[in-house]
Design a protein around this motif. Structure first.
Motif, PDB file in Angstrom:
ATOM      1  N   PHE A 444      15.290  32.384 -49.990  1.00 11.18           N
ATOM      2  CA  PHE A 444      14.817  31.354 -49.405  1.00 11.18           C
ATOM      3  C   PHE A 444      16.000  29.962 -48.841  1.00 11.18           C
ATOM      4  CE2 PHE A 444      10.942  30.175 -49.493  1.00 11.18           C
ATOM      5  CZ  PHE A 444       9.938  31.058 -50.392  1.00 11.18           C
ATOM      6  N   SER A 445      16.635  29.258 -48.316  1.00 12.63           N
ATOM      7  CA  SER A 445      17.940  28.917 -47.875  1.00 12.63           C
ATOM      8  C   SER A 445      17.760  27.080 -49.474  1.00 12.63           C
ATOM      9  CB  SER A 445      17.905  27.781 -46.781  1.00 12.63           C
ATOM     10  OG  SER A 445      16.704  27.159 -46.507  1.00 12.63           O
ATOM     11  N   ARG A 447      17.875  24.658 -49.096  1.00  7.45           N
ATOM     12  CA  ARG A 447      16.693  23.401 -48.402  1.00  7.45           C
ATOM     13  C   ARG A 447      14.900  23.554 -48.568  1.00  7.45           C
ATOM     14  NH1 ARG A 447      17.719  19.058 -43.562  1.00  7.45           N
ATOM     15  NH2 ARG A 447      15.791  19.236 -42.486  1.00  7.45           N
ATOM     16  N   GLU A 448      15.014  24.684 -47.566  1.00  2.31           N
ATOM     17  CA  GLU A 448      13.807  25.608 -48.146  1.00  2.31           C
ATOM     18  C   GLU A 448      13.347  24.836 -49.312  1.00  2.31           C
ATOM     19  OE1 GLU A 448      13.339  28.763 -44.733  1.00  2.31           O
ATOM     20  OE2 GLU A 448      14.718  28.738 -45.988  1.00  2.31           O
ATOM     21  N   ARG A 451      12.092  22.355 -50.254  1.00  5.35           N
ATOM     22  CA  ARG A 451      10.899  21.801 -50.100  1.00  5.35           C
ATOM     23  C   ARG A 451      10.021  21.913 -50.433  1.00  5.35           C
ATOM     24  NH1 ARG A 451      11.391  19.271 -44.940  1.00  5.35           N
ATOM     25  NH2 ARG A 451      13.263  20.369 -44.535  1.00  5.35           N
ATOM     26  N   MET A 452      10.150  23.344 -50.338  1.00  4.59           N
ATOM     27  CA  MET A 452       8.875  24.568 -51.595  1.00  4.59           C
ATOM     28  C   MET A 452       8.350  24.300 -53.129  1.00  4.59           C
ATOM     29  SD  MET A 452       8.346  28.143 -52.126  1.00  4.59           S
ATOM     30  CE  MET A 452      10.007  28.374 -53.668  1.00  4.59           C
ATOM     31  N   ILE A 453       9.554  23.886 -53.965  1.00  4.98           N
ATOM     32  CA  ILE A 453       9.305  23.226 -55.097  1.00  4.98           C
ATOM     33  C   ILE A 453       8.410  21.638 -54.809  1.00  4.98           C
ATOM     34  CG2 ILE A 453      11.142  22.144 -57.022  1.00  4.98           C
ATOM     35  CD1 ILE A 453      12.909  24.960 -56.082  1.00  4.98           C
TER      36      ILE A 453
END
Lengths: 486, 271
Positions: A444-445, A447-448, A451-453
């Motif tokens: 994951f980047s 930022r990804e 966002r996911m968290i």
């Protein structure tokens, strides 16, 4: 993206009311026949009107008299408005010496900057509604700057006695249904100056009335939009009689995401014995809008309410959300989803009032904040002396996505009965870097991962929301907002 | 050409305190290496440094994957380049379903050029593959619907790490005590799974205290670490010696490294 364009050309209700610049006044409100399918896409309003330069109607005595005269409403309602206007004159604006306003500064707010617009624009593009994607609706309302531009209820529900549509219009047609409830138990015009302003000047808004025993299995949708600098004074009144069931999805939006404006509103949910209401309210005004709202539900015996609030928009929001359980066995679940960014200030004051025995209330508010945003959540479980066997729960979790954001969380209990179970809690914290590292180790980047968290943080609430389109819309709205996290 | 992972003269500090003091380790894809050492010797640090944990500062040396130094890469880039760490203590991500997490991870690792927002691998294909691998690992399909490591037992976490290894198919994997917290049957299952999934296809660096894991995955090379340095290197017989007889011989044979090891343990205790 969600700002799909719908062309909307309409005639102003205000223009007709105040007789400014209107050459003819065909009824443009009830433009949808009962047999029309309701589909969110592009409701077309082709009623072209020529307008003169707009005139704002200020909130003063002279305008109020003209406003009353133009409404042609039943006398009981005019009296109610006059009393509220009197209360407005007697009350001061709240200030920071009041506990509720201690953390919420409205010195920059000036009512004189706002007024009801006598002539909204001829043609506007409404934002795409978010909550009703892909679902069959039982009816839909659309308002712009407090004027109804669409009001429609499917014939199959009308035939069963359901009323749904523009409250301003239905209040004159069905006073016997509305008068017993409108601003009686679920709205107090004397609460503060905003409540009084709303009580005097409310216009537009939505009525949902479901008669005894009628189960409506299609959601209704209410959409309120404002122009830049516009005003919305819509009032929502939901009446479910004994054993009735319904779902209302309401949402707000501005035509331009950075525009200003004012909403001063009220929501009343009257849920009768054994009735079951799902109500969703997405506040997504532009970042310059002042949002003031008094919202209250009154639950009868064994009534059920699932109320989901999503607060995304506005410059400053001050909301009182109150659930009064007045019949034994009443049950409510309240879900709050807030995302604040920029310099937004969102202030929510909840009250779960157990007035009788054996009721259950469950409030869960989750908030994410980034930039210099600020939120205030102040919750209260109030248990009256006779409300034995109360089961009350409240919780507020805050996730700080920047070091400059601030969340104030003030849970409270006021318990006068002795056989009760009440729990409350609140957490405020940042994202643990170890979570981000773990996700990055899986490709994951940053930022990804964030966002996911953040989405995961809200998942517990999403898991409680039983309407797919709402869950998806809120998930997307949150994911869109998350930016870099340092 | 065979993929290679080469760690040379690696020094790593945490909060200014040196943990690794010159680690050399070279492995090829298809090889299995064991990394053994007493508590506090720096085993886990090596795994975290390979993935680029921000708190683990590399003060000297290099880590090269196929001749390219990975030290300038983010953890994400390392994962996409084919490096993997099975965490000793996996991290819980509340509210994020295992299946969603893995679909995203698998897409990114298989398509290293993918940008945020671009398509994920098709749901149907992914589900089929995940289901197959879970059945293979004798995991309940329900597992995929649970939140990542949230409320998992120690054993469930370790099996979830093996599932991720199976899905991501890295070139090189560090398995940090992937057998700890498991009962005897589960250790056997984990050992067999790792052998099937990785042994031939990946370069495995196994950190373990158990003989079972190495029984199914006999190391081509055994490295012994003490005081942040590889002090001895041998074949599978060295691993056997250590889990049968412990580290007494090593400690007395390398007193300087042993002294540093004790020092590091004390530092950790005072923190």
């Amino acid at each position: 993206m969600f700002h799909g364009a719908c062309s909307l050309i309409f005639e102003s209700m205000w223009a007709r009311l105040f007789n400014v610049g209107v050459e003819s006044a065909p009824d443009s409100i009830e433009r949808f026949t009962d047999t029309d399918r309701i589909a969110f896409g592009c409701p077309q309003f082709n009623q072209k009107k020529s307008m003169q330069a707009s005139a704002q109607i200020a909130f003063d005595d002279a305008s109020f008299s003209a406003f009353l005269a133009s409404r042609q409403e039943p006398e009981w309602l005019a009296t109610q408005r006059r009393q509220a206007w009197q209360a407005f004159g007697e009350l001061d604006w709240p200030n920071r010496s009041h506990e509720e306003w201690l953390r919420t500064d409205i010195r920059m707010f000036g009512l004189q900057r706002y007024g009801l617009d006598s002539s909204p624009p001829e043609s506007v593009e409404l934002p795409q509604p978010q909550l009703a994607a892909g679902i069959e609706l039982g009816g839909a309302t659309v308002s712009l700057d407090s004027s109804s531009v669409k009001s429609q209820c499917e014939a199959r529900w009308q035939e069963r006695g359901v009323l749904f549509g523009d409250l301003g219009k239905l209040v004159s047609a069905h006073p016997e249904k509305i008068q017993p409830h409108l601003m009686r138990r679920a709205f107090d015009v004397n609460y503060d100056r905003f409540a009084a302003l709303h009580g005097a000047w409310w216009s537009g808004g939505t009525l949902l009335y479901v008669p005894r025993g009628v189960v409506v299995d299609e959601p209704f949708h209410a959409f309120s939009a404002i122009t830049d600098g516009g005003v919305d004074l819509g009032h929502t009144l939901v009446i479910l009689e004994e054993g009735a069931e319904a779902t209302l999805l309401s949402e707000t939006a501005s035509l331009n995401p950075t525009a200003g404006g004012m909403h001063c509103g009220g929501v009343e949910l009257v849920v009768g014995a054994g009735a079951n209401l799902r109500y969703v309210n997405l506040q997504d005004w532009a970042t310059g809008v002042w949002h003031f709202s008094h919202q209250k539900a009154v639950l009868g015996q064994d009534a059920n309410l699932q109320w989901t609030i999503a607060a995304m928009g506005s410059r400053l929001a001050k909301v009182n959300q109150h659930v009064g359980m007045v019949g034994p066995g009443a049950n409510c679940q309240v879900n709050g989803v807030m995302f604040a960014e920029g310099r937004q200030h969102l202030s929510y004051h909840t009250l779960q009032h157990h007035e009788v025995a054996s009721c259950h209330s469950d409030f869960l508010y989750k908030t994410a904040l980034q930039d210099r945003a600020r939120t205030v959540w102040r919750g209260m479980i109030k248990v009256d002396p006779q409300a034995q066997r109360t089961d009350g729960y409240q919780r507020n979790d805050n996730l700080l996505l920047s070091t400059s954001a601030r969340a104030d969380s003030i849970p409270g209990l006021e318990i006068e009965a002795d056989d009760v179970r009440c729990t409350h809690g609140s957490t405020t914290g940042k994202i643990d870097e170890e979570l981000i590292f773990y996700a990055m180790c899986r490709g994951f980047s940053r930022r990804e991962a964030v966002r996911m968290i953040v989405t995961g943080f809200f998942q517990k609430i999403f898991d409680r929301i039983t309407i797919d389109s709402v869950r998806q819309a809120l998930g997307l709205a949150i994911a869109r907002k998350v930016r870099e996290y340092d | 050409m065979t993929d290679t992972l080469e760690i040379a003269g690696l020094h790593v500090s945490v909060e200014g305190k040196p943990i690794l003091r010159g680690v050399d380790l070279r492995m090829e894809r298809g090889e299995t290496h064991a990394l053994m050492g007493p508590n506090g010797s720096g085993k886990s640090t090596l795994g975290l440094a390979v993935m680029g944990h921000p708190n683990y500062e590399v003060t000297a040396g290099s880590i090269e994957l196929n001749g390219e130094n990975v030290l300038g890469m983010s953890p994400e880039e390392r994962a996409r380049a084919g490096l993997f760490l099975a965490f000793q203590r996996p991290i819980a991500i509340p509210g994020v379903k295992m299946a969603d997490f893995l679909r995203h991870a698998t897409t990114n690792v298989r398509h290293p050029e993918r940008k945020e927002g671009e398509e994920l691998i098709p749901m149907r294909d992914f589900r089929k593959e995940l289901k197959g691998k879970m059945e293979h690992l004798r995991m309940d399909v329900e597992f995929a619907r649970r939140y990542v490591n949230d409320g998992f037992s120690g054993g469930e976490m370790k099996r979830a790490e093996i599932l991720q290894l199976a899905m991501l198919q890295p070139k090189f994997a560090v398995l940090d005590e992937t057998d700890s917290g498991l009962d005897a049957d589960a250790v056997r299952l984990a050992s067999e799974s790792i052998a099937e999934i990785g042994r031939a296809k990946m370069g495995l660096l196994i950190i373990t205290h158990h003989d079972k894991l190495l029984e199914h995955n006999p190391p081509d090379v055994t490295h012994v670490i003490l005081g942040g340095r590889i002090v001895e290197k041998g074949g599978p017989e060295l691993a056997v010696e250590l889990y049968q007889h412990g580290y007494d011989r090593i400690r007395s044979q390398y007193p300087e490294a042993e002294a540093q090891n004790q020092q590091m343990i004390q530092q950790e205790e005072t923190v």
